[in-house]
Design a protein around this motif. Structure first.
Motif, PDB file in Angstrom:
ATOM      1  N   PRO A  30       1.310  -1.601  -0.379  1.00  0.00           N
ATOM      2  CA  PRO A  30      -0.551  -0.384   0.550  1.00  0.00           C
ATOM      3  C   PRO A  30       0.977   1.054   0.050  1.00  0.00           C
ATOM      4  O   PRO A  30       0.266   2.093  -0.676  1.00  0.00           O
ATOM      5  CB  PRO A  30      -0.749  -0.227   1.612  1.00  0.00           C
ATOM      6  N   ASP A  31       2.262   1.335   0.985  1.00  0.00           N
ATOM      7  CA  ASP A  31       2.497   2.647   1.198  1.00  0.00           C
ATOM      8  C   ASP A  31       3.603   2.717  -0.561  1.00  0.00           C
ATOM      9  O   ASP A  31       3.486   3.798  -1.553  1.00  0.00           O
ATOM     10  CB  ASP A  31       4.142   2.208   2.025  1.00  0.00           C
ATOM     11  N   TYR A  32       3.802   1.640  -1.434  1.00  0.00           N
ATOM     12  CA  TYR A  32       4.400   2.088  -2.437  1.00  0.00           C
ATOM     13  C   TYR A  32       3.483   2.008  -3.416  1.00  0.00           C
ATOM     14  O   TYR A  32       3.811   2.996  -4.290  1.00  0.00           O
ATOM     15  CB  TYR A  32       5.402   0.226  -2.912  1.00  0.00           C
ATOM     16  N   PHE A  33       1.835   1.861  -3.256  1.00  0.00           N
ATOM     17  CA  PHE A  33       0.768   2.461  -4.595  1.00  0.00           C
ATOM     18  C   PHE A  33       0.529   3.581  -3.781  1.00  0.00           C
ATOM     19  O   PHE A  33       0.731   4.703  -4.694  1.00  0.00           O
ATOM     20  CB  PHE A  33      -0.086   1.769  -4.254  1.00  0.00           C
ATOM     21  N   LEU A  34       0.732   4.146  -3.249  1.00  0.00           N
ATOM     22  CA  LEU A  34       0.042   5.556  -2.254  1.00  0.00           C
ATOM     23  C   LEU A  34       1.761   6.504  -3.163  1.00  0.00           C
ATOM     24  O   LEU A  34       0.721   7.539  -3.752  1.00  0.00           O
ATOM     25  CB  LEU A  34      -0.025   5.781  -0.766  1.00  0.00           C
ATOM     26  N   SER A  35       2.259   6.018  -3.003  1.00  0.00           N
ATOM     27  CA  SER A  35       4.198   6.297  -3.686  1.00  0.00           C
ATOM     28  C   SER A  35       4.077   7.330  -4.717  1.00  0.00           C
ATOM     29  O   SER A  35       4.580   7.132  -5.761  1.00  0.00           O
ATOM     30  CB  SER A  35       4.987   6.215  -3.381  1.00  0.00           C
ATOM     31  N   THR A  36       3.154   5.371  -6.040  1.00  0.00           N
ATOM     32  CA  THR A  36       3.079   6.063  -7.094  1.00  0.00           C
ATOM     33  C   THR A  36       1.843   7.078  -7.601  1.00  0.00           C
ATOM     34  O   THR A  36       1.755   6.976  -8.936  1.00  0.00           O
ATOM     35  CB  THR A  36       2.651   4.733  -8.050  1.00  0.00           C
ATOM     36  N   MET A  37       0.632   7.672  -6.516  1.00  0.00           N
ATOM     37  CA  MET A  37      -0.449   8.175  -6.824  1.00  0.00           C
ATOM     38  C   MET A  37       0.168   9.924  -6.356  1.00  0.00           C
ATOM     39  O   MET A  37       0.681  10.527  -5.791  1.00  0.00           O
ATOM     40  CB  MET A  37      -1.567   7.813  -6.055  1.00  0.00           C
ATOM     41  N   ASP A  38      -0.758  10.464  -7.392  1.00  0.00           N
ATOM     42  CA  ASP A  38      -0.008  12.339  -7.159  1.00  0.00           C
ATOM     43  C   ASP A  38      -1.510  12.631  -6.151  1.00  0.00           C
ATOM     44  O   ASP A  38      -2.901  12.739  -6.355  1.00  0.00           O
ATOM     45  CB  ASP A  38      -1.209  12.781  -8.331  1.00  0.00           C
ATOM     46  N   LEU A  39      -0.906  12.791  -5.093  1.00  0.00           N
ATOM     47  CA  LEU A  39      -1.672  13.324  -4.031  1.00  0.00           C
ATOM     48  C   LEU A  39      -1.389  14.997  -3.555  1.00  0.00           C
ATOM     49  O   LEU A  39      -1.546  14.976  -2.809  1.00  0.00           O
ATOM     50  CB  LEU A  39      -1.356  12.358  -2.860  1.00  0.00           C
ATOM     51  N   SER A  40      -1.658  15.355  -4.353  1.00  0.00           N
ATOM     52  CA  SER A  40      -0.798  16.880  -4.250  1.00  0.00           C
ATOM     53  C   SER A  40      -1.913  17.752  -3.863  1.00  0.00           C
ATOM     54  O   SER A  40      -2.108  19.362  -3.635  1.00  0.00           O
ATOM     55  CB  SER A  40       0.298  17.190  -6.019  1.00  0.00           C
ATOM     56  N   SER A  41      -3.182  17.978  -3.910  1.00  0.00           N
ATOM     57  CA  SER A  41      -3.467  18.364  -3.874  1.00  0.00           C
ATOM     58  C   SER A  41      -4.959  17.638  -2.967  1.00  0.00           C
ATOM     59  O   SER A  41      -5.474  16.463  -3.278  1.00  0.00           O
ATOM     60  CB  SER A  41      -4.610  19.169  -4.754  1.00  0.00           C
ATOM     61  N   GLU A  42      -5.933  18.358  -2.514  1.00  0.00           N
ATOM     62  CA  GLU A  42      -7.235  17.988  -1.496  1.00  0.00           C
ATOM     63  C   GLU A  42      -7.999  17.234  -2.469  1.00  0.00           C
ATOM     64  O   GLU A  42      -8.892  15.913  -2.353  1.00  0.00           O
ATOM     65  CB  GLU A  42      -8.411  19.068  -1.085  1.00  0.00           C
ATOM     66  N   HIS A  43      -8.607  17.790  -3.961  1.00  0.00           N
ATOM     67  CA  HIS A  43      -9.117  17.984  -5.276  1.00  0.00           C
ATOM     68  C   HIS A  43      -9.212  16.026  -5.343  1.00  0.00           C
ATOM     69  O   HIS A  43      -9.479  15.025  -5.603  1.00  0.00           O
ATOM     70  CB  HIS A  43      -9.548  18.632  -6.049  1.00  0.00           C
ATOM     71  N   LYS A  44      -7.095  15.785  -5.559  1.00  0.00           N
ATOM     72  CA  LYS A  44      -6.677  14.591  -6.560  1.00  0.00           C
ATOM     73  C   LYS A  44      -6.785  13.297  -5.279  1.00  0.00           C
ATOM     74  O   LYS A  44      -7.357  11.902  -5.505  1.00  0.00           O
ATOM     75  CB  LYS A  44      -5.702  15.229  -6.468  1.00  0.00           C
ATOM     76  N   ILE A  45      -6.881  13.896  -4.340  1.00  0.00           N
ATOM     77  CA  ILE A  45      -7.357  12.754  -2.884  1.00  0.00           C
ATOM     78  C   ILE A  45      -9.046  11.658  -2.708  1.00  0.00           C
ATOM     79  O   ILE A  45      -8.674  10.678  -2.519  1.00  0.00           O
ATOM     80  CB  ILE A  45      -6.409  13.206  -1.542  1.00  0.00           C
ATOM     81  N   LEU A  46      -9.679  13.679  -3.022  1.00  0.00           N
ATOM     82  CA  LEU A  46     -10.473  12.827  -3.147  1.00  0.00           C
ATOM     83  C   LEU A  46     -10.950  11.644  -3.821  1.00  0.00           C
ATOM     84  O   LEU A  46     -12.267  11.524  -3.588  1.00  0.00           O
ATOM     85  CB  LEU A  46     -11.805  14.225  -2.904  1.00  0.00           C
TER      86      LEU A  46
END
Length: 497
Positions: free
Chosen positions: A277-293
Motif C-alpha cells: 500500500p505504501d508503494y501504491f500511494l507513492s505512485t499516486m498524485d496526492l498533491s491536492s485535496e481534490h486529487k485525494i478525494l
C-alpha cells in the motif's frame, strides 16, 4: 380626582367578581393586589430561565423535525433521520462557528448548546429493542418475557460522545486565564496577517522570547488530549458510516466493473500479484485535496462493485464476475487498507460521495444522530488542534526567528500520525497486534511466498528506492468536513456521484 374615579370603578368591578366567586376583599386589599399585578407585568421576563419559553422553543423545533423541514405541510420534506442530522449539524454551526481563537465559549452560547443538544439527543432514549428477561410471578413461577431497552449501539456510543463533547468544552475553558497567548488586533492585521488561505483567522501572538516551559508543556498536553478526542470521534463516525446501507441511488450510478471505476493504471496496481500500500500511494498524485478525494471516491466505488460481484449468485446477473471469490476478497482487502491509510494520513479531506449519499438516503434515526454528533465533535477537535498548532508555530518562530514566515504544520504532525501508518491500520483491524508483525503479514499477502518470489520482491523494492517509495507530499487540508459547511442552512446534502 381622575385616579379616585378609576379606583372606585376598579373596586366595583372587583366586588362584583368577588361576589360571584363567593368571597370579597376590602378596598385596601384590592389596591394592594392591583399594585402587585402592575409590578409583575412591568418586570422583565428572563427568557433563558423561563420554562414556558423553553417549552415553546422545543415544540417549534420538533414540529419542524416532524414536518421534515417542510413548513408548508405538503409532504415534500426530508426524512426524519436526515432532518435530525441537519438539525444537529446546524446547531453546531451556529454555536461554534469556525472557532477562530483558543478561548472559552460564551456562557449563553454554551448553555444554549447543552440545552438544545440534549433535546435532540433525547430522541435516542425512545429507540429501543426487545431483549429476553425473566420475571417471577406471584405464585413463584419464573416466566420468560420480552422487555425493552435502549438500542445497544446508542447505549454505548451516546454517553461516550457526550463525554468527548464535555472534554472539548473543558479544554476551551482552560484557556480562560492564559496570559501568554493573545491574538492580533484589527489594526495589526495588515502587517501580521496569515500567509495561507485562512487569512481571516487572527494570528496568535506569544511573548518575544516564546512561551514559558510550563505553558509549552501544558499546551502540548491539551493538544494530545484533543487528539485523543478526535481519534475516538473518528472511530465512532467511521463505524456508523460502515454500518449504514449503501443507497440504491448510489449503486445505480456505478460502473459495472472495478476497472472502469479505478482506471487501468490503478486497477493494475491493486490487482498485481505483489502489492504494497505504501508503494501504491507513492505512485499516486496526492498533491491536492481534490486529487485525494477523487482517489478515495474511485476506490470506494470499486469496493462496492467487488462486494456486489461476490454476492451475485446468478451467473447471468449484470454484477456477476468470472474472477474467483478469493481474488475479489483479496482486492477488496487491499482497497480498504488504502482507504484506512488515506483516512489517517489526510484526515482533513471532505467526505466522499459514498458517505454523503449514505447520510442523505439513510432512514435509521439512531444512526443519523450518531453520525452527525460524532462528525461535529470530530470536526471541532480538528479545529481546536489546528488553533493549538498555530500557537506552537508562533512560539517556534519567536524562539527561532530565522525560520522565516509562518507556515502551517503538516496535518500528519498535528494529529500525531507518524510515518508508520501500517501500525495504525493493524490496530484498527485487529485491536492489538504484536509490533513484529508487518501489514503484509497481518493481511496475509506475504504468506506462502517461496524464496524466488521474495528475491523478486526485494529486487523491485531496491529499484524503486529514492524514486517512488518516498512518502507522498504533505497536503494541508484546512477544511475538515465540507458536508458541515454545505449542510448548514440547507435541507439536505447534494450527492456528488
Amino acid at each position: 380626582m381622575v385616579r379616585a374615579v378609576e379606583e372606585e370603578k376598579l373596586e366595583i368591578q372587583s366586588s362584583e367578581s368577588q361576589k360571584i366567586n363567593g368571597w370579597k376583599l376590602t378596598r385596601k386589599e384590592t389596591i394592594k393586589a392591583r399594585n402587585k399585578a402592575d409590578d409583575s407585568a412591568s418586570a422583565p421576563i428572563n427568557q433563558n430561565n423561563n420554562p414556558h419559553s423553553d417549552m415553546e422553543l422545543m415544540k417549534e423545533k420538533f414540529a419542524k423535525l416532524l414536518l421534515g423541514e417542510d413548513m408548508s405541510g405538503g409532504g415534500k420534506g426530508v426524512s426524519s433521520a436526515l432532518a435530525l442530522s441537519n438539525a444537529i449539524t446546524n446547531l453546531a454551526a451556529s454555536a461554534f462557528g469556525e472557532q477562530k481563537r483558543l478561548e472559552p465559549m460564551q456562557p449563553e452560547t454554551k448553555a444554549k448548546w447543552r440545552k438544545e443538544i440534549d433535546w435532540l439527543l433525547s430522541v435516542t432514549d425512545h429507540i429501543v429493542e426487545f431483549v429476553a428477561s425473566k420475571q417471577k410471578s406471584k405464585d413463584g413461577t419464573n416466566m420468560d418475557i420480552m422487555v425493552t431497552k435502549q438500542r445497544t449501539d446508542l447505549q454505548m456510543n451516546i454517553p461516550a460522545l457526550r463525554k468527548l463533547d464535555a472534554m472539548l468544552l473543558d479544554c476551551l475553558d482552560s484557556f480562560k486565564d492564559q496570559s501568554e497567548i493573545s491574538y492580533t488586533s484589527k489594526d495589526d492585521e495588515g502587517k501580521n496577517s496569515r500567509k495561507d488561505d485562512k487569512w481571516w483567522i487572527p494570528t496568535p501572538k506569544v511573548p518575544p522570547n516564546g512561551l514559558s516551559d510550563a505553558t509549552r508543556k501544558w499546551l502540548q498536553f491539551q493538544k494530545d488530549s484533543v487528539n485523543q478526542v478526535h481519534k475516538a470521534a473518528l472511530a465512532i463516525n467511521a463505524q456508523v458510516l460502515t454500518e449504514m446501507e449503501v443507497p440504491e441511488n448510489y449503486i445505480e450510478n456505478l460502473p459495472k466493473n472495478g476497472r472502469a471505476s479505478l482506471g487501468d493504471s490503478i486497477y493494475r496496481s491493486i490487482t498485481d500479484e505483489y502489492f504494497d500500500p505504501d508503494y501504491f500511494l507513492s505512485t499516486m498524485d496526492l498533491s491536492s485535496e481534490h486529487k485525494i478525494l477523487d482517489l478515495k471516491n474511485r476506490i470506494e466505488a470499486s469496493v462496492i462493485i467487488w462486494r456486489r460481484k461476490m454476492t451475485a449468485k446468478d451467473g447471468k446477473s449484470a454484477w456477476s464476475s468470472a474472477v474467483s471469490m478469493e481474488k475479489r476478497e483479496l482486492f477488496e482487502d487491499r482497497a480498504e487498507t488504502i482507504l484506512l491509510i488515506l483516512k489517517h494520513r489526510f484526515p482533513g479531506i471532505p467526505q466522499s460521495s459514498l458517505d454523503i449519499s449514505k447520510i442523505q438516503y439513510n432512514r435509521d434515526i439512531g444512526q443519523a444522530i450518531l453520525e452527525s454528533y460524532s462528525r461535529i465533535i470530530e470536526s471541532r477537535a480538528y479545529t481546536v488542534m489546528s488553533r493549538i498548532d498555530d500557537v506552537l508555530q508562533a512560539d517556534d518562530l519567536a524562539q527561532n526567528p530565522s525560520n522565516g514566515e509562518v507556515k502551517r504544520f503538516p496535518i500528519e504532525d498535528s494529529l500525531g500520525v507518524s510515518d508508520n501508518d501500517k501500525e495504525e491500520v493493524e490496530k484498527l483491524n485487529s485491536g492489538e497486534i504484536p509490533n513484529s508483525m508487518t501489514l503484509l503479514d497481518f493481511m496475509g499477502w506475504g504468506e506462502g511466498e517461496d524464496d524466488t518470489e521474495k528475491d523478486v520482491k526485494e529486487d523491485r523494492s531496491k529499484e524503486s528506492d529514492g524514486k517512488l517509495l518516498s512518502k507522498p507530499p504533505n497536503v494541508v487540508t484546512n477544511k475538515r468536513v465540507s458536508y458541515l459547511e454545505n449542510l448548514a442552512g440547507s435541507r439536505s446534502p447534494t450527492a456528488r456521484h
